[in-house]
Write a protein that holds these residues in place. Structure first.
Motif, mmCIF file in Angstrom:
data_model
loop_
_atom_site.group_PDB
_atom_site.id
_atom_site.type_symbol
_atom_site.label_atom_id
_atom_site.label_comp_id
_atom_site.label_asym_id
_atom_site.label_seq_id
_atom_site.Cartn_x
_atom_site.Cartn_y
_atom_site.Cartn_z
ATOM 1 N N SER A 420 0.854 -1.180 0.000
ATOM 2 C CA SER A 420 0.000 0.000 0.000
ATOM 3 C C SER A 420 0.895 1.237 0.000
ATOM 4 O O SER A 420 2.121 1.134 0.110
ATOM 5 C CB SER A 420 -0.924 -0.029 1.214
ATOM 6 O OG SER A 420 -0.157 -0.228 2.369
ATOM 7 N N GLU A 421 0.291 2.400 -0.105
ATOM 8 C CA GLU A 421 1.045 3.639 -0.238
ATOM 9 C C GLU A 421 2.011 3.825 0.937
ATOM 10 O O GLU A 421 1.605 3.749 2.086
ATOM 11 C CB GLU A 421 0.042 4.797 -0.301
ATOM 12 C CG GLU A 421 0.458 5.850 -1.279
ATOM 13 C CD GLU A 421 -0.664 6.832 -1.557
ATOM 14 O OE1 GLU A 421 -1.771 6.396 -1.931
ATOM 15 O OE2 GLU A 421 -0.402 8.043 -1.421
ATOM 16 N N TYR A 439 1.202 0.817 -5.847
ATOM 17 C CA TYR A 439 1.247 2.267 -5.990
ATOM 18 C C TYR A 439 1.929 2.916 -4.786
ATOM 19 O O TYR A 439 1.504 2.714 -3.657
ATOM 20 C CB TYR A 439 -0.184 2.791 -6.167
ATOM 21 C CG TYR A 439 -0.276 4.277 -6.372
ATOM 22 C CD1 TYR A 439 0.089 4.836 -7.590
ATOM 23 C CD2 TYR A 439 -0.715 5.111 -5.362
ATOM 24 C CE1 TYR A 439 0.005 6.201 -7.791
ATOM 25 C CE2 TYR A 439 -0.803 6.480 -5.554
ATOM 26 C CZ TYR A 439 -0.440 7.022 -6.763
ATOM 27 O OH TYR A 439 -0.522 8.371 -6.959
ATOM 28 N N LYS A 440 2.986 3.657 -5.022
ATOM 29 C CA LYS A 440 3.768 4.352 -3.992
ATOM 30 C C LYS A 440 4.405 3.404 -2.964
ATOM 31 O O LYS A 440 4.816 3.840 -1.891
ATOM 32 C CB LYS A 440 2.926 5.413 -3.259
ATOM 33 C CG LYS A 440 2.374 6.484 -4.190
ATOM 34 C CD LYS A 440 3.168 7.754 -4.138
ATOM 35 C CE LYS A 440 2.651 8.675 -5.212
ATOM 36 N NZ LYS A 440 3.183 9.860 -5.530
ATOM 37 N N GLU B 45 0.808 6.962 -13.658
ATOM 38 C CA GLU B 45 1.059 7.400 -12.281
ATOM 39 C C GLU B 45 1.718 8.776 -12.220
ATOM 40 O O GLU B 45 1.711 9.428 -11.181
ATOM 41 C CB GLU B 45 1.893 6.350 -11.532
ATOM 42 C CG GLU B 45 1.051 5.127 -11.223
ATOM 43 C CD GLU B 45 1.795 3.987 -10.555
ATOM 44 O OE1 GLU B 45 2.992 4.162 -10.205
ATOM 45 O OE2 GLU B 45 1.196 2.923 -10.403
ATOM 46 N N ARG B 50 -4.461 9.791 -7.762
ATOM 47 C CA ARG B 50 -5.192 8.558 -7.461
ATOM 48 C C ARG B 50 -6.670 8.647 -7.795
ATOM 49 O O ARG B 50 -7.323 7.644 -8.024
ATOM 50 C CB ARG B 50 -5.009 8.194 -5.990
ATOM 51 C CG ARG B 50 -3.714 7.477 -5.734
ATOM 52 C CD ARG B 50 -3.942 6.021 -5.513
ATOM 53 N NE ARG B 50 -3.536 5.148 -6.595
ATOM 54 C CZ ARG B 50 -3.397 3.837 -6.454
ATOM 55 N NH1 ARG B 50 -3.575 3.276 -5.300
ATOM 56 N NH2 ARG B 50 -3.064 3.089 -7.469
#
Ligand code: SF4
Lengths: 467, 201
Positions: A420-421, A439-440, B45, B50
């Motif tokens: 997770s981020e 993501y991240k 991205e 988001r």
């Protein structure tokens, strides 16, 4: 005859046709196929009414998208993932290629299944629509990734249009210090050459430290040749290679084995063969390695500190600033002070039995840090079975690791296994790109032993202190 | 495949080094079984937050560069995965040429199969082209594959090298598979020979 490198020899034995400008049509001995990069290629064949030229040399296995949780027999929840796996299922059957479906115990990551089943043998050309095809170079086979258009080309013609690369030699002299592994070798090489250092080359790894590695370790080294930009990585086959291949389901038997062996023994670089570039590293100078940034070249020994953008030149200054922001790190911080939330052990880099043994050796009788999320994803169903037989699975479970089914899993997070981020992961995979594991998500690449150590302490840790 | 001949278009500057295939098309978009439609998620991205809103200062979101057909990029463009989804996404967005000092090997090959011309030039030339790209939409860059030149909006010309076979295929929109199938007899005889020299394969 002039002296030739191992690469030259394999190349020469596979040229079907050479054009005046030097472009060659190269014969492909093994074509490995997975579900992500093949659907458009099979679709192309259907649209043009073409067949697979050599289905007996084509091997398909789903790996990228498959769930690795124990309940996966109930099917794939994500619709798009399911469509891709179903498409491979259908394509494999329609075109009559070898196939290991999700339900087969031999299923696993394509680069682990190939060698395990004896599809990959010395002196072969091996391709797959996947950059880590470089792994198979550990057998002294010329193996590299291709794009989907090329997948279609190989399916239709069993050949590939290629320009010859240059020869590079990476020699690792002497013996590896205690606690230093194949992963640390390959990461250290990339740290030294950069991610573009190998562009245009096929690398042959050699030297005492490479010879001393098991086949598993050699696969780890070649696996990341692509991270150094090389077309392929190679290691000359020797007794260890032959022993590994002997008796595998698709390895030759009887008289054919003897003939193969005689040929394989000719596969080495001649003494005075020419290399366009040579890099020598002393094994004793290699320490357990870790990445701090978002490119596999951002490598340092675990004893180092986080660098500053000003330590670099040119376009890299901006890239390092961006990487540090992304990774949430400040220059000067000790790498061993970096706290970890998640540990992932698996992937085609480090998902083989030896990797699991190395992790188990550290984890035996220990528990992972409270709150740590830790998973082990074996590279194939057979690796998983062997680890259970050897009692490794119990060590992992007792330590608090999740013990998964085979697949790519959190290496690229196409299935539900994702960061997770802001979550920070010590991973045994091969890429620490932005968003690679979610993501991240923040990735630090390490060896299996280092990953196990981080799971116990909750921080990046010099595994040598735990041995 | 579409033919590539001459191009006069807007060039977008992306000075970042090591732009990898995960940045070009994040893996969540690899789950398609088609080739088309990926342009909407090119550089996803970096381009969108988001919630799916555009990030205003990303170059391809700036009004001047929304119609860009050329990218001028930092070293080692396209490194990482072999996914052809990367050139598919670029092509679908409308990118036809990319200029850099170096490209990752597999990505470089994949471009040619999808009508995109990757142009390798020395650092000094890329620096000049980068500056030219910074000028925005009024500065059109010209690419001439036949002559193997890139020309800045000020008329400064740079010559680039390109493999003659790849150039021929790109200029004529030729399909590799069709070309190779014409050599079926050579493949047959290779296979016959290999059946005796390496029968275990
Ligand atoms: S394990 Fe990772 S690197 Fe290896 S094939 Fe799967 S996704 Fe690619």
């Amino acid at each position: 005859m002039t002296a030739r490198t191992l690469y030259d020899k394999i190349w020469d034995d596979h040229v079907v046709h050479q054009a005046e400008d030097g472009t060659c049509l190269l014969y492909i001995d093994r074509h490995l196929v997975h579900e992500v990069t093949s659907p458009q290629a099979f679709e192309g064949l259907r649209m043009t009414g073409r067949k697979v030229r050599a289905p007996e040399k084509t091997i398909a296995v789903p790996d990228h998208n498959v769930p690795t949780t124990l309940d996966r027999a109930k099917g794939i929840e994500n619709e798009e993932s399911r469509i891709q796996v179903d498409a491979l299922d259908k394509n494999a059957r329609d075109f009559g290629v070898h196939y290991y479906p999700v339900s087969d115990v031999r299923q696993g990551i394509v680069h682990i299944v190939g060698p395990e089943q004896g599809w990959t043998l010395p002196g072969m050309t091996v391709v797959c629509g996947d950059s880590h095809t470089a792994t198979h170079g550990a057998f002294g086979s010329l193996a590299h990734g291709i794009g989907t258009s090329e997948v279609e080309h190989v399916l239709a013609t069993q050949t590939l249009i290629q320009q010859k690369s240059k020869n590079m030699k990476v020699e690792i002299t002497g013996k590896l210090p205690h606690g230093v592994t194949a992963k640390d070798i390959t990461m250290t090489v990339i740290g030294k050459t950069g991610t573009a250092g190998g562009t245009g080359y096929v690398i042959e790894y050699c030297g005492e430290a490479i010879r001393d590695l098991s086949m598993e370790g050699r696969m780890t080294v070649c696996n990341m040749a692509i991270e150094g930009g090389a077309r392929a990585g190679l290691i000359a086959p020797d007794e260890k290679t032959f022993e590994y291949c002997m008796g595998r389901p698709h390895a030759p038997k009887g008289a054919q084995w003897e003939a193969a062996l005689a040929y394989w023994k000719t596969l080495f670089s001649d003494e005075d063969a020419h290399f366009d570039k040579v890099i020598t590293i002393r094994a004793e100078d290699i320490a357990p390695a870790v990445t701090w940034g978002t490119s596999p070249e951002d490598v340092l020994p675990i004893t180092a500190t986080v660098p500053a953008p000003t330590d670099f030149k040119g376009g890299k200054v901006e890239a390092v600033q961006r990487a540090l922001d992304y990774m949430g790190l400040t220059p000067g911080m000790k790498l061993t002070d970096i706290e970890i939330d998640t540990v992932f052990i698996g992937s085609c880099t480090n998902g083989r039995i030896e990797d699991l043994r190395a992790a188990a050796a550290i984890l035996k009788g220990k528990k992972i840090k409270d709150g740590m999320r830790a998973m082990i994803v074996p590279g194939s169903g057979l690796v998983r079975a062997q680890a259970e037989e050897e009692g490794l699975a119990d060590i992992f479970k007792e330590a608090g690791f999740e013990w998964r089914l085979a697949g790519c899993s959190m290496c690229l997070a196409m299935n539900p296994d994702q960061l997770s981020e802001g979550e920070r992961c010590a991973a045994t995979s091969n890429r620490n790109f932005e968003g690679r594991q979610g993501y991240k998500g923040r990735t630090h690449l390490v060896s299996p032993a280092m990953a196990a150590a981080a799971a116990v302490t909750g921080k990046l840790t010099d595994v040598r202190e735990m041995m | 495949m579409e033919k590539f001949d001459k191009l006069s278009g807007i060039a977008a500057p992306m000075p970042l080094v090591n732009i990898d295939t995960d940045m070009i098309i994040p893996k969540v978009f690899l789950k398609t079984i088609k080739r088309s439609g990926l342009g909407a998620n090119l550089f996803d991205e970096m381009r969108f937050d988001r919630k799916g809103n555009e990030i205003a200062d990303f170059v391809l979101n700036k009004p001047a560069y929304r119609e860009a057909q050329i990218l001028v990029a930092g070293d080692n463009f396209g490194c990482g995965s072999s996914r052809e989804h990367a050139p598919w996404a670029l092509a679908d967005f409308g990118i036809k040429a990319i200029v850099s000092t170096s490209f990752a090997d597999i990505f470089f090959n994949n471009c040619f199969k999808n009508g995109i011309l990757p142009i390798v030039l020395p650092q000094e030339a890329v620096d000049v082209l980068m500056q030219d790209a910074e000028k925005g939409a009024n500065a059109r860059m010209d690419v001439d594959l036949e002559a193997q030149t890139v020309t800045t909006s000020d008329g400064e010309v740079f010559h680039f090298e390109v493999d003659s076979f790849k150039k021929h295929c790109l200029m004529n929109g030729l399909d590799d598979i069709g070309l190779t199938m014409e050599k079926a007899a050579s493949i047959d005889s290779y296979e016959a020979k290999a059946a005796t020299s390496r029968p275990w394969v």
